[in-house]
Every structure is written in C-alpha cells, then in structure tokens.
Design a protein around this motif. Structure first.
Motif, PDB file in Angstrom:
ATOM      1  N   ARG A 122     -30.318  15.321  17.607  1.00 54.18           N
ATOM      2  CA  ARG A 122     -29.539  14.581  17.232  1.00 54.18           C
ATOM      3  C   ARG A 122     -28.365  14.168  15.893  1.00 54.18           C
ATOM      4  NH1 ARG A 122     -34.130  12.678  14.847  1.00 54.18           N
ATOM      5  NH2 ARG A 122     -34.569  11.534  13.034  1.00 54.18           N
ATOM      6  N   MET A 123     -27.663  13.581  15.941  1.00 51.75           N
ATOM      7  CA  MET A 123     -26.731  14.236  14.716  1.00 51.75           C
ATOM      8  C   MET A 123     -27.446  12.214  14.214  1.00 51.75           C
ATOM      9  SD  MET A 123     -23.544  15.814  15.000  1.00 51.75           S
ATOM     10  CE  MET A 123     -22.542  14.964  13.951  1.00 51.75           C
ATOM     11  N   THR A 124     -27.646  12.843  12.241  1.00 52.43           N
ATOM     12  CA  THR A 124     -27.487  12.496  11.420  1.00 52.43           C
ATOM     13  C   THR A 124     -26.862  12.642  10.066  1.00 52.43           C
ATOM     14  OG1 THR A 124     -29.269  13.950  10.160  1.00 52.43           O
ATOM     15  CG2 THR A 124     -30.167  12.798  11.608  1.00 52.43           C
ATOM     16  N   GLY A 125     -26.917  11.113   9.534  1.00 56.16           N
ATOM     17  CA  GLY A 125     -25.819  11.351   8.173  1.00 56.16           C
ATOM     18  C   GLY A 125     -26.105  10.080   7.372  1.00 56.16           C
ATOM     19  N   GLY A 126     -25.861  10.152   6.272  1.00 56.88           N
ATOM     20  CA  GLY A 126     -25.212   9.087   5.167  1.00 56.88           C
ATOM     21  C   GLY A 126     -24.662   9.251   4.354  1.00 56.88           C
ATOM     22  N   SER A 127     -24.250   7.613   3.630  1.00 55.95           N
ATOM     23  CA  SER A 127     -23.427   7.843   2.498  1.00 55.95           C
ATOM     24  C   SER A 127     -23.725   7.594   0.847  1.00 55.95           C
ATOM     25  CB  SER A 127     -22.734   6.655   2.720  1.00 55.95           C
ATOM     26  OG  SER A 127     -23.752   5.611   2.054  1.00 55.95           O
ATOM     27  N   HIS A 128     -23.104   8.055   0.064  1.00 51.26           N
ATOM     28  CA  HIS A 128     -23.095   7.053  -0.946  1.00 51.26           C
ATOM     29  C   HIS A 128     -23.282   5.817  -1.324  1.00 51.26           C
ATOM     30  CE1 HIS A 128     -22.679  11.410  -2.704  1.00 51.26           C
ATOM     31  NE2 HIS A 128     -21.419  11.273  -1.846  1.00 51.26           N
ATOM     32  N   GLY A 129     -23.574   5.012  -1.870  1.00 45.76           N
ATOM     33  CA  GLY A 129     -23.888   3.803  -2.161  1.00 45.76           C
ATOM     34  C   GLY A 129     -22.714   2.925  -3.294  1.00 45.76           C
ATOM     35  N   ALA A 130     -22.226   1.820  -2.464  1.00 51.49           N
ATOM     36  CA  ALA A 130     -21.470   0.646  -2.993  1.00 51.49           C
ATOM     37  C   ALA A 130     -22.151   0.168  -3.821  1.00 51.49           C
ATOM     38  CB  ALA A 130     -20.205   0.635  -1.874  1.00 51.49           C
ATOM     39  N   VAL A 131     -21.684  -1.267  -5.065  1.00 51.32           N
ATOM     40  CA  VAL A 131     -21.857  -1.686  -4.580  1.00 51.32           C
ATOM     41  C   VAL A 131     -21.569  -3.341  -4.079  1.00 51.32           C
ATOM     42  CG1 VAL A 131     -21.833  -3.806  -7.231  1.00 51.32           C
ATOM     43  CG2 VAL A 131     -22.018  -1.191  -7.250  1.00 51.32           C
ATOM     44  N   THR A 132     -20.884  -2.784  -3.598  1.00 53.21           N
ATOM     45  CA  THR A 132     -20.574  -4.609  -2.506  1.00 53.21           C
ATOM     46  C   THR A 132     -20.132  -4.049  -1.153  1.00 53.21           C
ATOM     47  OG1 THR A 132     -18.953  -4.741  -2.720  1.00 53.21           O
ATOM     48  CG2 THR A 132     -20.205  -5.848  -4.107  1.00 53.21           C
TER      49      THR A 132
END
Length: 144
Positions: A83-93
């Motif tokens: 499967r493809m997985t991924g994520g991100s850097h966070g944002a405050v809002t």
C-alpha cells in the motif's frame, strides 16, 4: 539457509550513550537476482516458459503501479499487502494546512504468513569477511 552478517561500528546518536562508538551486526547481501534470473527460476517450478512468466510479471508491475497510485491496497496472498502510505508536517490550524506540507509517499509491505514465518525461522552466521591490504606500489594482480 542462514543469513550472513558482518560486524560494523557506528556512532550512537541518541540515548545516554550518544557519541560513543558501538559494534552492530549488519546482514550482508549475497547477490542480486535479476528479473531474467527470477523468470528462469520460476519457470523451473512449472510448465510456463521464461517468456510467459516475464509477460505475467510485467503485467503485475503495471497493475501494481496503477492500483497503488489509485490508493488501493494490493493483497498478494500469503506474501502480504502492498500500500501507499504518507503523512505531512503539522500546521497550527486547519486553514494553515497546505499541500506543501505533505511528505513524499512511500510503499509499505505488510508481511503475510510466508514472510513472517521466513523472518521467524531465520538464522545467522558470521560472514568471515577477510580484509586484505595491498600496497599502492604493487603491480601484481591479486585474488582472494
């Protein structure tokens, strides 16, 4: 068959031992099995020719790429799931979140029964790597 390993040194980056040099075991790979070699090997287990197997495996490659790109999980029987997985850097809002915060996706293999059993039954043996130092001014060929 046992996996061969060698002992390597690495600097510890985290924990109370940070900065120290420690010795770790590292599994050595033996050879790379090419696509052609794999097709030959598979053909020895069945009546399909090497060419027939190559066509099927190339079709598998194409379908897997298309299906993974579409976000599907590909079940490969007892081998496991891709499967493809991924994520991100966070944002405050939520409003501050943009596409640019997404990280590069990865392919994940979740091991099935066969791969889990392979790992569970794996054994190790020392690779006995021999280091030979040849003087720079030596003009003779050397083999080990």
């Amino acid at each position: 068959m046992a996996l061969k390993y060698k002992v390597v040194t690495r600097k510890v980056l985290a924990s109370d031992d940070a900065g120290q040099i420690k010795y770790y075991g590292k599994v050595c790979t033996n050879n790379r099995i090419t696509f052609d070699m794999l097709c030959n090997e598979i053909s020895s287990y069945c009546t399909a020719t090497k060419g027939d197997i190559a066509i099927v495996l190339q079709g598998l490659e194409t379908c897997m790429i298309q299906d993974l790109a579409a976000g599907h999980v590909i079940q490969m029987g007892d081998l496991g799931n891709f499967r493809m997985t991924g994520g991100s850097h966070g944002a405050v809002t939520e409003e501050e979140f943009t596409l640019h915060l997404m990280k590069r996706p990865r392919i994940t293999l979740s091991s099935g029964k066969l791969l889990k059993r392979l790992c569970k039954e794996a054994t190790f043996t020392h690779a006995n790597v021999q280091v030979v130092k040849v003087p720079e001014d030596c003009q003779q060929g050397h083999t080990i």
